[in-house]
Design a protein around this motif. Structure first.
Motif, mmCIF file in Angstrom:
data_model
loop_
_atom_site.group_PDB
_atom_site.id
_atom_site.type_symbol
_atom_site.label_atom_id
_atom_site.label_comp_id
_atom_site.label_asym_id
_atom_site.label_seq_id
_atom_site.Cartn_x
_atom_site.Cartn_y
_atom_site.Cartn_z
ATOM 1 N N ALA A 44 -5.438 -7.516 -25.321
ATOM 2 C CA ALA A 44 -5.165 -8.945 -25.384
ATOM 3 C C ALA A 44 -4.955 -9.498 -23.975
ATOM 4 C CB ALA A 44 -3.934 -9.209 -26.243
ATOM 5 N N SER A 45 -5.283 -10.748 -23.783
ATOM 6 C CA SER A 45 -5.101 -11.384 -22.477
ATOM 7 C C SER A 45 -4.703 -12.838 -22.667
ATOM 8 C CB SER A 45 -6.392 -11.305 -21.643
ATOM 9 O OG SER A 45 -7.431 -12.042 -22.262
ATOM 10 N N TRP A 46 -4.076 -13.371 -21.636
ATOM 11 C CA TRP A 46 -3.628 -14.759 -21.694
ATOM 12 C C TRP A 46 -4.821 -15.708 -21.848
ATOM 13 C CZ3 TRP A 46 -4.447 -18.821 -18.140
ATOM 14 C CH2 TRP A 46 -3.690 -19.973 -18.403
ATOM 15 N N GLU A 47 -5.941 -15.356 -21.182
ATOM 16 C CA GLU A 47 -7.112 -16.228 -21.249
ATOM 17 C C GLU A 47 -7.649 -16.343 -22.675
ATOM 18 O OE1 GLU A 47 -6.702 -13.771 -19.235
ATOM 19 O OE2 GLU A 47 -6.889 -14.439 -17.149
ATOM 20 N N GLU A 48 -7.535 -15.270 -23.502
ATOM 21 C CA GLU A 48 -8.090 -15.264 -24.852
ATOM 22 C C GLU A 48 -7.016 -15.428 -25.923
ATOM 23 O OE1 GLU A 48 -10.505 -11.830 -25.384
ATOM 24 O OE2 GLU A 48 -11.973 -12.442 -23.873
ATOM 25 N N SER A 49 -5.801 -15.835 -25.498
ATOM 26 C CA SER A 49 -4.708 -15.923 -26.463
ATOM 27 C C SER A 49 -4.912 -17.034 -27.497
ATOM 28 C CB SER A 49 -3.379 -16.150 -25.721
ATOM 29 O OG SER A 49 -3.429 -17.351 -24.972
ATOM 30 N N ALA A 50 -5.815 -17.940 -27.221
ATOM 31 C CA ALA A 50 -6.103 -19.006 -28.189
ATOM 32 C C ALA A 50 -7.429 -18.782 -28.923
ATOM 33 C CB ALA A 50 -6.128 -20.359 -27.484
ATOM 34 N N LEU A 51 -8.071 -17.622 -28.674
ATOM 35 C CA LEU A 51 -9.360 -17.334 -29.312
ATOM 36 C C LEU A 51 -9.133 -16.772 -30.718
ATOM 37 C CD1 LEU A 51 -12.433 -17.245 -28.905
ATOM 38 C CD2 LEU A 51 -12.158 -14.911 -28.031
ATOM 39 N N ARG A 52 -9.590 -17.470 -31.721
ATOM 40 C CA ARG A 52 -9.326 -17.090 -33.117
ATOM 41 C C ARG A 52 -9.920 -15.710 -33.419
ATOM 42 N NH1 ARG A 52 -11.713 -18.900 -38.267
ATOM 43 N NH2 ARG A 52 -10.044 -19.201 -39.815
ATOM 44 N N TYR A 53 -9.071 -14.805 -33.871
ATOM 45 C CA TYR A 53 -9.445 -13.435 -34.236
ATOM 46 C C TYR A 53 -10.108 -12.696 -33.064
ATOM 47 C CZ TYR A 53 -8.341 -14.590 -39.064
ATOM 48 O OH TYR A 53 -7.668 -14.970 -40.203
ATOM 49 N N GLY A 54 -9.680 -13.009 -31.846
ATOM 50 C CA GLY A 54 -10.260 -12.359 -30.668
ATOM 51 C C GLY A 54 -10.014 -10.859 -30.663
ATOM 52 N N ILE A 55 -8.781 -10.421 -30.965
ATOM 53 C CA ILE A 55 -8.473 -8.992 -30.982
ATOM 54 C C ILE A 55 -9.231 -8.303 -32.108
ATOM 55 C CG2 ILE A 55 -6.631 -7.322 -31.397
ATOM 56 C CD1 ILE A 55 -4.740 -9.182 -29.936
ATOM 57 N N ALA A 56 -9.281 -8.931 -33.257
ATOM 58 C CA ALA A 56 -9.998 -8.333 -34.389
ATOM 59 C C ALA A 56 -11.454 -8.112 -34.035
ATOM 60 C CB ALA A 56 -9.861 -9.228 -35.609
ATOM 61 N N ASP A 57 -12.069 -9.070 -33.332
ATOM 62 C CA ASP A 57 -13.469 -8.909 -32.960
ATOM 63 C C ASP A 57 -13.649 -7.742 -31.991
ATOM 64 O OD1 ASP A 57 -14.258 -10.994 -34.560
ATOM 65 O OD2 ASP A 57 -14.277 -12.494 -32.963
ATOM 66 N N GLN A 58 -12.708 -7.576 -31.041
ATOM 67 C CA GLN A 58 -12.791 -6.435 -30.120
ATOM 68 C C GLN A 58 -12.733 -5.115 -30.883
ATOM 69 O OE1 GLN A 58 -10.521 -6.362 -26.412
ATOM 70 N NE2 GLN A 58 -9.891 -8.499 -26.786
ATOM 71 N N LEU A 59 -11.846 -5.033 -31.858
ATOM 72 C CA LEU A 59 -11.679 -3.783 -32.612
ATOM 73 C C LEU A 59 -12.885 -3.510 -33.506
ATOM 74 C CD1 LEU A 59 -7.898 -4.122 -33.508
ATOM 75 C CD2 LEU A 59 -8.924 -2.505 -31.904
ATOM 76 N N LEU A 60 -13.439 -4.533 -34.115
ATOM 77 C CA LEU A 60 -14.648 -4.340 -34.929
ATOM 78 C C LEU A 60 -15.797 -3.824 -34.076
ATOM 79 C CD1 LEU A 60 -14.709 -7.421 -37.339
ATOM 80 C CD2 LEU A 60 -14.608 -5.005 -37.997
ATOM 81 N N ALA A 61 -15.925 -4.385 -32.850
ATOM 82 C CA ALA A 61 -16.984 -3.927 -31.958
ATOM 83 C C ALA A 61 -16.764 -2.469 -31.582
ATOM 84 C CB ALA A 61 -17.039 -4.804 -30.717
ATOM 85 N N ALA A 62 -15.505 -2.097 -31.320
ATOM 86 C CA ALA A 62 -15.207 -0.705 -30.978
ATOM 87 C C ALA A 62 -15.469 0.229 -32.156
ATOM 88 C CB ALA A 62 -13.755 -0.588 -30.524
ATOM 89 N N LEU A 63 -15.293 -0.294 -33.369
ATOM 90 C CA LEU A 63 -15.530 0.502 -34.568
ATOM 91 C C LEU A 63 -17.023 0.650 -34.854
ATOM 92 C CD1 LEU A 63 -13.867 1.904 -36.816
ATOM 93 C CD2 LEU A 63 -14.030 -0.213 -38.123
ATOM 94 N N GLY A 64 -17.790 -0.173 -34.157
ATOM 95 C CA GLY A 64 -19.230 -0.105 -34.366
ATOM 96 C C GLY A 64 -19.695 -0.868 -35.573
ATOM 97 N N ARG A 65 -18.882 -1.767 -36.084
ATOM 98 C CA ARG A 65 -19.242 -2.527 -37.294
ATOM 99 C C ARG A 65 -18.994 -4.024 -37.081
ATOM 100 N NH1 ARG A 65 -16.697 0.652 -42.349
ATOM 101 N NH2 ARG A 65 -17.825 -1.028 -43.428
#
Length: 860
Positions: free
Chosen positions: A75-96
């Protein structure tokens, strides 16, 4: 968007952690137990640089060894307002990434779908979900993570998060594990990395440098960095770049490196803080240890409760000291936090802080620290505080700090009389480092237009200029001040006395620019300052010894000590030396010296010690004279005197060493002493007399006589006839050789005795004459050069300088030999000879002896 992946974290896990064995064992056990044991919820909470991310990296490495699949996000301050930003990072890491629900779906639907994706993956292979810096997590992702935490019992999964508590804004509810109908449990742990111990710091630095670390260096590093691993790695990196060994002799580099690391961390922290915390941090930077909670709250315009809560959160940054008055560990860190403000806003913040500090009765050291960085506050209390703190700094010898404070005080609006006082104080502070600047400040005082309340400052400034020897520039300035009709009678008398004291030090210095003309001193002045200067004038002329004593005693009376300028009192002391009243003079000198030392007035103390040395010489105590001169040099080094005053202490030192029989030291004392402009002052006569006596003792009769004659000319031009001051006539007679029954030497001795008897203090001079007579006999036997008589009718109007060159030339000396004998450039010798030829009406050197008559004949 930044996508997390396992490779990102594995790249940081290769370096073994120091003093984190307990945490690593817990993570290893939890990961190894995921297949058959409980799921896990682990939070790593710590301040900046505490090693949170390093532990998360190590967990990623351990997961790989345990056969646990890893997905990560940052997580970062720049993306703290990005909706589901962390979830998208984790989905990409999961390969799905394609399994993400449509963005326009209802939040409940998205959360449920995301949870099912990760639970399904964990059922296939145990899963580590690692999220770094969750204090910046966007609200939608955090809501999903809370749901996932509650479902942890349903699959073999570890949810690992790191959080910087100081940066968290408190809007995120904590993660809580749920329960399972199957009975599967969740192990929940919170890890708080502790600062490294001195041993841990030494181990970390040893690994970083690949060489043993000096234990003393390790201890110092632990103390300087507070055991913070990130700071220490930054320091180690800087040492490696500069190839500095981690040894005790590089401790200064360690201190500087830690300060720079704190600055960098402060800059990063300030950039990441929310506005309300940044305001509090800036208020702390401005107030420092002098900032009370109320002051910080006032500067941030918040209530006390909010401020206390903000300070508690900021304590976790590691930038601040503990206690109810937090301050930055490193000044550079405070500067970094304030760097984001423009100059004007920063000065305004400091000015507001200074006003609050004044109302809170903050000590002057803290208040003036704020004022130094503030714009003009326009208040009398600011000037008063700056002057008080400058006086304290001056008393402890911190003259640079005192000068900064007084320069800052001069930026404030104030009454002209107050400004004059500040200029006087500033002149004293900068004297040792910049005598010319000191004089400029004093002249600024005399140029200040003010009412009568500035009178004491005018008198003090004029007195200091005269005491230091700047007698030429001060006279027109005093005349200008005396043109003010509102100067009171006492100050007017003091200024008039100083004007005429300066005039006698530089005869004829009063000129047409001194308008209106300054009234002469009365014959019987009643004011102590005028009496002291009049006594000195009488003593120099060698007239009326009783009147001189009376005037001097008026100036030195106990009632006059606090109102009479020290320069006038020192003149009275010198007058008493010439009257032979040594005990009175010395008692007054002690009183003047005590007051000067108490007030830190260096010129007055220095001149008092020089007069003390004169008294010792008059009484035949050259050892005491040398001691007084050494003390004077400590108080006022030679460069602190004005060029017109500088020759006097050098001449007195030479005379003292000559009386002790140390001719070599006496020669060194007068060697090369010729400051620009010194030749026109009365102090130059002291040097000429001393140099003449030294040359006489060294057998340089001609050069000695030339110096002594020039000394006499300079004194007589100032109407100084008293032989007790400088018995140049008897010394010149000795330079001639035996006086016999007649001739110039006998005339000089007779004149000196006559003047001594007119003055009325024969005992003072008879001892000196006996000494000079003895020197004369020794000098005649060892003379290396012929003597030059003091005057010659056949000289036909030649100047002293021309006679000094023409006489030895007539007696056979070459131009080069004359130049060496008289310490004069060869070109100057040639010019003086040419002028002598022209005045004597001759064209050849062989004609000199005839043209000069007796002066051109060799001594027998």
């Amino acid at each position: 968007m930044t996508h997390g992946n396992t490779g990102h974290w594995a790249g940081h896990g290769g370096t073994a952690l120091v003093e984190r064995d307990r945490e690593q064992k817990l993570l290893r056990d939890l990961l190894n137990g995921l297949r058959g044991g409980p799921s896990a919820l682990v939070e790593i909470d710590g301040g900046p640089g505490s090693g949170r991310s390093a532990l998360l990296n190590q967990a990623v490495t351990l997961a790989g060894r345990a056969g646990v699949r890893v997905v990560t996000a940052h997580a970062s301050w720049e993306e703290s307002a990005l909706r589901y930003g962390i979830a998208d990072q984790l989905l990409a890491a999961l390969g799905r990434p394609d399994d993400a629900p449509p963005s326009d779906s209802d939040d409940a639907v998205i959360v449920e779908a995301l949870c099912q994706v990760f639970l399904a993956a964990a059922r296939v292979q145990p899963l580590l979900v690692a999220v770094d810096d969750t204090q910046w997590a966007d609200p939608h992702s955090w809501r999903w993570l809370r749901s996932l935490a509650r479902l942890l019992p349903d699959a073999p999964m570890m949810l690992l998060t790191t959080r910087c508590g100081v940066l968290a804004d408190g809007t995120h509810d904590p993660l809580e594990p749920g329960s399972s109908a199957t009975g599967r449990t969740v192990a929940r742990h919170t890890l708080t990395p502790a600062p490294l111990s001195a041993a841990g710091v030494t181990e970390l630095l040893t690994r970083a440098h690949g060489r043993p670390v000096d234990p003393a260096f390790g201890t110092a590093a632990a103390h300087a960095a507070g055991g913070n691993p990130t700071l220490l790695r930054t320091v180690a990196g800087r040492f490696a770049r500069h190839d500095w060994p981690p040894a005790a002799d590089h401790l200064p580099h360690l201190v500087d490196s830690v300060a720079e690391a704190f600055r960098e961390r402060a800059a990063r922290t300030a950039a990441a803080l929310p506005a309300e915390l940044l305001d509090v941090l800036r208020a702390i930077a401005v107030c420092g240890q002098d900032g009370t909670p109320d002051m910080i709250a006032a500067l941030t315009e918040s209530d006390g409760t909010d401020t206390a809560r903000a300070v508690a959160r900021l304590a976790g940054t590691g930038l601040l000291t503990d206690g109810d008055r937090p301050a930055f560990h490193e000044p550079r860190a405070a500067e970094a936090v304030l760097a984001g403000l423009g100059a004007d806003r920063r000065e305004q913040l400091y000015a507001r802080a200074a006003r609050h500090a004044h109302r809170a009765a903050v000590p002057d050291s803290g208040l003036t620290r704020m004022l130094l960085a503030a714009h003009v506050v326009g208040a009398t209390w600011a000037v008063d505080a700056l002057r008080r703190e400058a006086a304290r700094c001056r008393a402890v010898g911190d003259l640079r700090a005192a000068a900064r404070l007084l320069h800052r005080a001069l930026r404030e609006p104030m009454a002209p009389a107050s400004r004059a006082k500040v200029f006087v104080e500033l002149s004293a502070v900068v004297l040792a480092t910049s005598p010319a600047a000191s004089d400029r400040h004093l002249r600024s005082v005399l140029l200040t237009r003010a009412d009568a309340s500035a009178g004491p400052s005018w008198v003090e400034a004029a007195g200091l200029l005269v005491t230091r020897g700047d007698v030429v520039s001060v006279q027109p300035l005093i005349a200008r001040v005396l043109d003010h009709t509102d100067v009171n009678a006492q100050d007017r008398a003091a200024l008039r006395a100083l004007y005429w004291l300066a005039e006698h030090s530089q005869r004829g210095a009063e000129h047409e620019l001194d308008r209106p003309a300054v009234a002469a001193l009365p014959d019987l002045p009643a004011e102590p300052a005028e009496a002291g200067v009049a006594a000195w004038h009488c003593a120099l002329r060698g007239q009326d010894i009783d009147r001189t004593r009376s005037l001097a005693r008026t100036a030195l009376a106990p009632a006059a000590r606090d109102t009479t300028p020290p320069a006038a009192q020192l003149a009275a002391c010198q007058a008493l030396l010439l009257t032979g009243d040594f005990a009175e003079a010395q008692a007054a000198l002690v009183a003047i010296l005590v007051r000067a030392q108490r007030s830190g007035t260096r010129p007055t103390a220095g001149l008092a010690l020089i007069v003390e040395a004169q008294a010792a010489l008059h009484q035949g105590s050259p050892e005491a004279a040398v001691t007084s001169l050494d003390r004077a040099q400590h108080v006022m080094p030679p460069h602190c005197w004005h060029p017109m005053m500088a020759p006097a202490p050098a001449g007195l030192r030479a005379l003292a060493h000559l009386a002790l029989g140390d001719v070599a030291t006496a020669e060194r004392a007068v060697e090369g002493v010729r400051p620009a402009g010194a030749e026109s002052g009365l102090a130059w006569a002291y040097l000429l007399y001393a140099r003449g006596r030294v040359r006489l003792a060294g057998g340089q009769g001609g050069a000695a006589l030339a110096d002594l004659l020039e000394c006499g000319r300079l004194l007589l031009a100032r109407q100084v006839a008293n032989p007790v001051l400088l018995p140049w006539r008897s010394a010149a007679a000795a330079a001639h050789g035996p006086a016999g029954r007649g001739g110039p030497a006998a005339d000089l001795l007779a004149e000196e005795r006559r003047l001594t008897r007119v003055w009325g203090a024969p005992d003072n001079i008879d001892q000196g004459l006996r000494y000079v007579a003895e020197v004369a006999l020794r000098t005649v036997r060892t003379a290396k050069a012929p003597a030059v008589p003091p005057a010659a009718p056949s000289g036909r109007g030649l100047t002293v300088a021309e006679l000094r060159v023409a006489i030895p030339a007539a007696r056979g000396m070459t131009n080069r030999a004359i130049a060496a004998e008289l310490s004069m450039p060869l070109r100057a010798v040639e010019l003086h000879l040419a002028a002598a030829y022209r005045k004597l009406g001759i064209t050849r050197r062989v004609e000199l002896a005839r043209a000069l008559g007796p002066l051109g004949r060799k001594s027998r």
